[in-house]
Design a protein around this motif. Structure first.
Motif: not given
Length: 802
Positions: A103-105, A252-253, A258-262
């Protein structure tokens, strides 16, 4: 006779301290840039600026020229203006568990995400067990159980009524429900049943068979009812768990929406927890504890955590990573294991990043030699640059006989500028032998070991001295001390017009000079302290030099510094002992006689000479043939020897001395033993430059000083080496006092005139030489030898005819 004697001013270069406009270097600012490497800096600037693939940088140059410090300083300054790269996290693969995904943040959010998920897991650890202990859960479970029991009871009651009507009794045994016939509402025993009439027994058996089918049907319905109850209970537990998880993950959701992978990871976590509901029931998950007791095994929540793989929260600008030990695992990451009861286990949290991961989005600096010494590193680096991704693999797997199950993390996309640092021969070797090298390292930054001796560079040297003093809290330098350091920089490179770029040596001199000044309780470093540091280093290194000098003094090594001898003179050689070099004379002897063997190199025949020395010897034959064999054949045999040489000899700096010895032997003119000679020569008789000229001149001066200076001694050097003279002050003073001399010659004729005191002579129009000159005597002797051999051959043929 022409004079080629050098003046004392030509023997060295002195840096004028008056050009410095400071009292001490304490008043100077620190050096901001690298000195004298404009070409390399331009190449680095180009390589860092271009974003096309393959334009990584290879910095080549000698150690100590500032390669590493320069690139680090440039990158640290440049990186501050560039954006901080993203954070990278690995999460559990909820498929087969062997392929963790990343996961890239944005920078900083990875650490926050890790912290949030850790807090969430702690909530799960507390909330899920409480869920199964809650009143709501117990009520729902009891209600489902009650409903199931009522249905079960009703089925059994209906069956029991039917059985009773047919004259049977339904009894419960250890094996389950069984049908028992009755008579007068009393169960029949086996004996009573056997005493009945055959017709009665048959009727009872027929009824029993029908009723047994009904009983089996009821039992089947009971089993189905139990399955339905378990399914209903499981659905209730999942629904209840799902509502709880949605409530826990809700905040948390929303935070990471804005992070679909999360969000996808959160969905996978909740689905996995719901699928594992059996593991969370209080009655499930028992294990055998030590002593044979049964205990409850707590379910693991580690798979829902986050592996913060690369954390850039503290970074300021793009990362600059220097990996001093570029092993495969240090560069590309590793998968760690834990040994438990002899079994190695791992999971996605044990995937660790390498230097390439940490440098992703920035710059990676590697030492080429260190990388090539580590297996797999170089090939894996090229593979990563080729594919544009960093893949973590267990490289030892291909050497195992049995394949083992291991993790295969999802490769991370690569965007990084790689900088390799190495010596020149490594660059050219890779460029020649590895076709891929030129694809991925297209920028060459060549650090020179020298720079121009200009006013600007001298001022930069003063700033370098000031910088070292301030960085390491050394005593400041006075202008005279700085001037002596600059002079030593010219001596290091053996050139009046150049200064050394090997700042590692200059920095050591600065430290040592400051040490001696401090020892003498002086507040600033003067010229004499730098001199003391230079002499002190020589003293620490010249044990072998002193032993050689002792052998010359006691006559073990035969060296003459006065008188005249035919076919004998002093050549000059340099001893290289790692960090120290010194010059010493060596006696060269030449013997000539009639024959057709040409010039015999005794060193070569004894296999003590190198190829360059042998080449110089062959050039001598070419020179003699070109000058004296145009009108007659050479009937010459000559042996040339470097006397008392017991080891290998290499280099062509003795070739001019060997020609002088050959000319002396042929002409019969003695050579002045007070003069030593160095210089290579070509076939036209031009004297060419050599290396180590300062050590050679100083080496002969020391021998002459030990034997006694008589004002006639000196050294002949090539004219092209005058620019390389940076002699010690003692030698310069001796020349100024007329006790020692240095001559510079450009051809053999000039040198032979100095050694014999006889004009060399110039060839005349008819090809002859002026009478009485050196060349005339040589030509005359060679003609006599040719005629003698011819005459000897005719007489031998006449004798054979008789």
């Amino acid at each position: 006779m022409k004079q080629y004697r050098l003046s004392p001013e030509e023997l060295t270069w002195r840096c004028d301290p008056a050009q410095f406009e400071f009292e001490t270097t304490e008043k100077l600012s620190c050096l901001e840039e690298t000195i004298g490497q404009n070409r390399a800096l331009a190449a680095i600037e180009f390589g860092l600026g271009i974003e096309a693939d393959g334009f990584n940088i290879f910095i080549l140059g000698e150690a100590g020229t500032g390669r590493s410090s320069t690139i680090k300083k440039l990158l640290e300054k440049r990186s501050l203006k560039e954006p901080v790269p993203d954070d990278w996290c690995y999460v559990h693969d909820f498929g087969d568990g062997s392929n963790p995904t990343y996961i890239r943040l944005p920078a900083g959010e990875g650490k926050e995400f890790h912290k949030d998920v850790d807090a969430l897991v702690m909530q799960l650890v507390a909330a899920i067990p409480k869920l199964f202990e809650s009143k709501e859960y117990e009520q729902s479970k009891n209600q489902i159980a009650s409903e199931s029991q009522e249905k079960n009871k009703k089925l059994v009651q209906e069956l029991e009524e039917q059985v009773n009507k047919e004259g049977f009794l339904l009894q419960r045994t250890v094996g389950g429900l069984v049908l028992v016939p009755t008579k007068d509402d009393e169960p029949l025993s086996q004996k009573d049943f056997a005493d009945l009439e055959e017709a009665d027994r048959q009727a009872i058996e027929e009824k029993g068979a029908v009723l047994q089918e009904q009983l089996n049907e009821v039992l089947r319905k009971v089993v189905e009812l139990e399955k339905e109850t378990r399914a209903t209970t499981l659905k209730m537990e999942k629904d209840l768990l799902s509502r709880t998880l949605c409530h826990i993950y809700e905040d948390l959701a929303e935070k990471y929406q804005k992070y679909p992978k999360v969000l996808a990871h959160f969905e996978n976590c909740m689905k996995d927890i719901i699928d594992r509901v059996d593991e969370f029931r209080p009655s499930q998950g028992t294990q055998v504890l030590p002593g044979g007791k049964m205990g409850r095994q707590e379910p693991s929540f580690d798979r829902y955590r986050i592996n913060l793989f690369v954390d850039n929260s503290e970074a300021k600008g793009a990362p600059v990573v220097y990996e001093a030990n570029p092993t495969y695992f240090n560069l590309f990451g590793r998968i760690e294991h834990i040994i438990t009861s002899g079994t190695a286990t791992t999971n996605f949290t044990m995937v660790k990043s390498g230097a390439l991961h940490r440098a992703n989005g920035g710059y990676l600096i590697l030492d080429c030699r260190e990388m090539l010494m580590n297996l797999f590193s170089y090939e894996a680096l090229k593979r990563s640059l080729r594919n544009g991704e960093i893949k973590i693999e267990d490289m030892a797997e291909q050497y195992r006989l049995i394949a083992t199950v291991s993790l295969k993390p999802e490769p991370v996309p690569l965007s990084c500028k790689v900088v390799l640092i190495g010596v020149p021969w490594l660059y050219y070797l890779l460029y020649q032998l590895d076709p891929d090298f030129r694809k991925y390292f297209k920028v060459k930054a060549d650090f020179d070991r020298m720079m121009e001796n200009t006013w600007e560079n001298v001022q930069q040297y003063a700033l370098f001295v000031a910088t070292k003093c301030q960085e390491e809290e050394l005593l400041p330098f006075a202008p005279g001390g700085v001037a002596r350091v600059v002079e030593h920089a010219a001596r290091l490179i053996d050139d009046k017009n150049r200064l050394s770029s090997r700042f590692i040596d200059v920095a050591d001199l600065i430290r040592e000079a400051a040490f001696f000044a401090k020892r003498h309780n002086i507040e600033k470093v003067e010229r004499e302290h730098v001199e003391l540091a230079i002499e002190s280093k020589i003293y620490r290194s010249n044990r072998v030099e002193e032993r050689v000098q002792e052998m010359i003094d006691d006559g073990t090594l035969l060296i003459d510094t006065e008188g005249e001898v035919t076919g004998q003179l002093n050549g000059l050689s340099v001893y290289m002992l790692g960090d120290y070099a010194f010059g010493r004379p060596a006696r060269i002897t030449v013997r000539t006689f009639m024959g057709k063997g040409g010039v015999i190199n005794i060193e070569r025949e004894a296999k003590l000479s190198g190829p360059i020395y042998d080449k110089g010897m062959l050039i001598i034959s070419g020179f003699i043939g070109d000058r004296f064999a145009q009108d007659k054949p050479l009937a010459l045999a000559a042996s040339i020897c470097m006397e008392q040489s017991y080891g290998g000899i290499e280099g062509d700096s003795a070739s001019s001395a060997e020609i002088y010895g050959l000319l002396s032997s042929l002409s019969g003119l003695p050579l002045n033993q007070s003069i030593a000679v160095t210089g290579s020569v070509n076939q036209r008789g031009q004297v060419q430059s050599i290396g180590g000229v300062n050590e050679k001149v100083e080496g002969f001066y020391i021998v002459c000083k030990a034997k006694g200076l008589n004002g006639k001694q000196g050294v002949i050097i090539p004219s092209s080496n005058v620019k390389n003279l940076m002699l010690k002050q003692e030698v310069v003073d001796a020349v100024a006092a007329g006790q020692f001399h240095v001559w510079a010659v450009s051809d053999i004729d000039q040198g032979i005139e100095l050694l014999t005191g006889v004009p060399a002579g110039e060839v005349q129009d008819d090809g002859s030489w002026p009478e009485g000159t050196v060349n005339y005597l040589v030509d005359k002797r060679l003609r006599e030898m040719a005629e003698a051999i011819f005459k000897f051959g005719r007489e031998e043929n006449k004798d054979s005819d008789v």
